[in-house]
Design a protein around this motif. Structure first.
Motif, PDB file in Angstrom:
ATOM      1  N   LYS A  54       0.822  -1.209   0.000  1.00 19.57           N
ATOM      2  CA  LYS A  54       0.000   0.000   0.000  1.00 19.57           C
ATOM      3  C   LYS A  54       0.859   1.264   0.000  1.00 19.57           C
ATOM      4  O   LYS A  54       0.516   2.264  -0.637  1.00 19.57           O
TER       5      LYS A  54
ATOM      6  N   GLU B  55      -8.410   8.079   5.166  1.00 20.89           N
ATOM      7  CA  GLU B  55      -8.879   7.529   3.890  1.00 20.89           C
ATOM      8  C   GLU B  55     -10.291   8.009   3.559  1.00 20.89           C
ATOM      9  O   GLU B  55     -10.591   8.308   2.402  1.00 20.89           O
TER      10      GLU B  55
ATOM     11  N   PHE C   7      -8.877   0.157   0.167  1.00 23.38           N
ATOM     12  CA  PHE C   7      -8.163   0.208   1.440  1.00 23.38           C
ATOM     13  C   PHE C   7      -9.160   0.130   2.601  1.00 23.38           C
ATOM     14  O   PHE C   7      -8.962  -0.618   3.560  1.00 23.38           O
TER      15      PHE C   7
END
Length: 159
Positions: free
Chosen positions: A63, A118, A140
């Motif tokens: 990531k 996020e 994610f």
């Protein structure tokens, strides 16, 4: 409004890239925490947690690379020094964590912070029609929500 080569508003993508850099710094801290607890975990749950922590840090490392490449795709430069990470990150730093419960709680608190960031990026990328970033954040979030649920189940707590 000025559009970049992707057809996105450059003012909005600069702002999104800045937030992605913040997320990158937090992921680097999370990654390092995972390495530390992987190395230092002790006790009866060692074998299971050692393997799980390796799985998590491998995923976090992937990531990190995806985030840096997205920042570059948006025309900006990814953060890449520990100094920048420490100045930017909000994820708690776990030092000398060796107890199973403390390690899992560190993961939950770190993921909770990452999820907040996020979701903020998800809103901005949606507003900017930045489907690449939007899709990344959605993926994610989905994965991390499941990890939080699993870690809380291990702790004997509900989400």
């Amino acid at each position: 409004m000025t559009l970049n080569i992707l057809g996105l508003d450059t003012n909005k993508t600069k702002d999104i890239a800045k937030d992605l850099n913040g997320l990158l710094a937090n992921f680097q801290t999370y990654y390092q925490n995972l390495r530390g607890i992987h190395w230092n975990i002790r006790g009866k749950n060692f074998f299971d947690l050692h393997v799980k922590f390796e799985e998590l840090y491998t995923d976090a490392n992937i990531k990190v690379d995806e985030l840096a490449e997205r920042v570059l795709t948006l025309g900006e430069t990814p953060l890449h020094t520990f100094d920048d990470y420490l100045k930017t990150a909000k994820v708690p730093v776990g030092k000398n964590v060796s107890k199973d419960v403390d390690a899992v709680q560190l993961i939950v608190s770190s993921l909770t912070e990452l999820l907040k960031l996020e979701r903020q990026i998800l809103i901005k990328s949606g507003d900017a029609n930045d489907e690449g970033t939007n899709s990344m954040m959605s993926d994610f979030i989905t994965q991390q929500e499941k990890t939080v649920w699993m870690m809380n189940a291990w702790l004997g707590e509900s989400v």
